[in-house]
Design an enzyme around this catalytic site. Sequence first.
Site, PDB file in Angstrom:
ATOM      1  N   ARG A  29       0.864  -1.179   0.000  1.00  0.00           N
ATOM      2  CA  ARG A  29       0.000   0.000   0.000  1.00  0.00           C
ATOM      3  C   ARG A  29       0.905   1.235   0.000  1.00  0.00           C
ATOM      4  NH1 ARG A  29      -2.099  -3.454   4.069  1.00  0.00           N
ATOM      5  NH2 ARG A  29      -4.172  -4.284   3.580  1.00  0.00           N
ATOM      6  N   LYS A  51      -2.358  -2.251   7.844  1.00  0.00           N
ATOM      7  CA  LYS A  51      -3.601  -1.828   8.491  1.00  0.00           C
ATOM      8  C   LYS A  51      -3.720  -2.473   9.869  1.00  0.00           C
ATOM      9  CE  LYS A  51      -6.583  -0.676   4.584  1.00  0.00           C
ATOM     10  NZ  LYS A  51      -7.869  -0.972   3.908  1.00  0.00           N
ATOM     11  N   HIS A  64      -2.403   1.786  -5.872  1.00  0.00           N
ATOM     12  CA  HIS A  64      -3.225   0.596  -5.687  1.00  0.00           C
ATOM     13  C   HIS A  64      -3.370  -0.201  -6.982  1.00  0.00           C
ATOM     14  CE1 HIS A  64      -4.812  -0.626  -1.859  1.00  0.00           C
ATOM     15  NE2 HIS A  64      -5.827  -1.244  -2.445  1.00  0.00           N
ATOM     16  N   ARG A  72      -0.681  -2.606  -6.801  1.00  0.00           N
ATOM     17  CA  ARG A  72      -1.033  -3.657  -5.831  1.00  0.00           C
ATOM     18  C   ARG A  72      -1.988  -4.666  -6.482  1.00  0.00           C
ATOM     19  NH1 ARG A  72      -1.220  -4.760  -0.208  1.00  0.00           N
ATOM     20  NH2 ARG A  72      -3.279  -5.206   0.647  1.00  0.00           N
ATOM     21  N   HIS A 125      -3.920  -9.177   3.885  1.00  0.00           N
ATOM     22  CA  HIS A 125      -5.371  -9.164   4.044  1.00  0.00           C
ATOM     23  C   HIS A 125      -5.762  -9.980   5.277  1.00  0.00           C
ATOM     24  CE1 HIS A 125      -6.302  -8.285  -0.481  1.00  0.00           C
ATOM     25  NE2 HIS A 125      -6.079  -7.188   0.220  1.00  0.00           N
ATOM     26  N   TYR A 149      -9.480 -11.148  -6.612  1.00  0.00           N
ATOM     27  CA  TYR A 149      -8.475 -11.267  -7.665  1.00  0.00           C
ATOM     28  C   TYR A 149      -8.606 -12.560  -8.457  1.00  0.00           C
ATOM     29  CZ  TYR A 149      -6.425  -7.272  -5.357  1.00  0.00           C
ATOM     30  OH  TYR A 149      -6.228  -6.028  -4.817  1.00  0.00           O
TER      31      TYR A 149
END
Length: 311
Positions: free
Chosen positions: A145, A169, A240, A243, A266, A275
């Site tokens: 990110r 995150k 992104h 990414r 994630h 994806y």
Amino acid sequence: MESLRRTLKAERDLADNTLRNYVSDLTAFLTYLRSRGLEPDTADKTAVRGFLGQQLERGIARGSLARQASAIRALHRYQAQHGVARGREPISIPKRERRLPTYLTTVEAERLMEARTSTETGPRQQALSLRDRAIAELLYAAGLRVSEVASLDLGNVELAGRRLRVRGKGNKERIALFGEPAEAALRAYLEEGRPVLLGASRSQALFLNATSGRLRPRSIQRGLSRRGIAAGIVQAVHPHLLRHSFATHLLDGGADLRVVQDLLGHASLATTQIYTHVSQAQSQTAYLTVHPRAKDDGADDGPEESDHFGA
């Protein structure tokens, strides 16, 4: 509101931009309540639904609507923790529209890495060019990110092992990997570019701006956009997008979904599964384009064959 903002920052380590959005969302919600003579500690599920319904009528995207509902839930949790409005019904968050992420082809990714955004040849400009190349390589090679790239320090980099220690995150730490091209670009920046940008500063930030400070996410975004234009890429290039490209190309190459989940950082496998749909769509497009029996174009395929083989 300020007390709530500090609590969210401390407990959930939300990004500054997310915190600003939450404050803006809650300000709109409180304005809605006041217009109807309601108080935040007495607002029930019906009032919340009324607010979200009004927002939907105004054309707000479902993703933003979901964020607003999440902000209101955070407010309710905060009130409950402080003895206000306990026992309220939980708020259901509207489902986000799941749009397939866009991505670069491998050829476009290569062009992006090789692109030059300046013809200047001075030491500082060369240092900036080395920096920007290293950033682009890392975003694509490690699937980072933009906030993760901007927060990297020198101590997070292990060049010999081609690894990065990344804090993502929720303040969760993970190990990100990169390959030889990214290693070469990063090494060139560290040896030839960063010392020029550092000057007399003692900053430990990996990526520096022209005044020796830490490079900010917005500056990375602008630089990558210029790089995309220089590479002749039609779609807008942003961090992104790289990414998305990282994840899609890994899955196209046969990588296990859980491995990709781990590399992306994630929390949920469901987030990574989007994806797989991209890869499936790409496979279907290739099939319909290339395979001679993929679609009936109405052409005459010649005389009808006999029912018996060898006839």
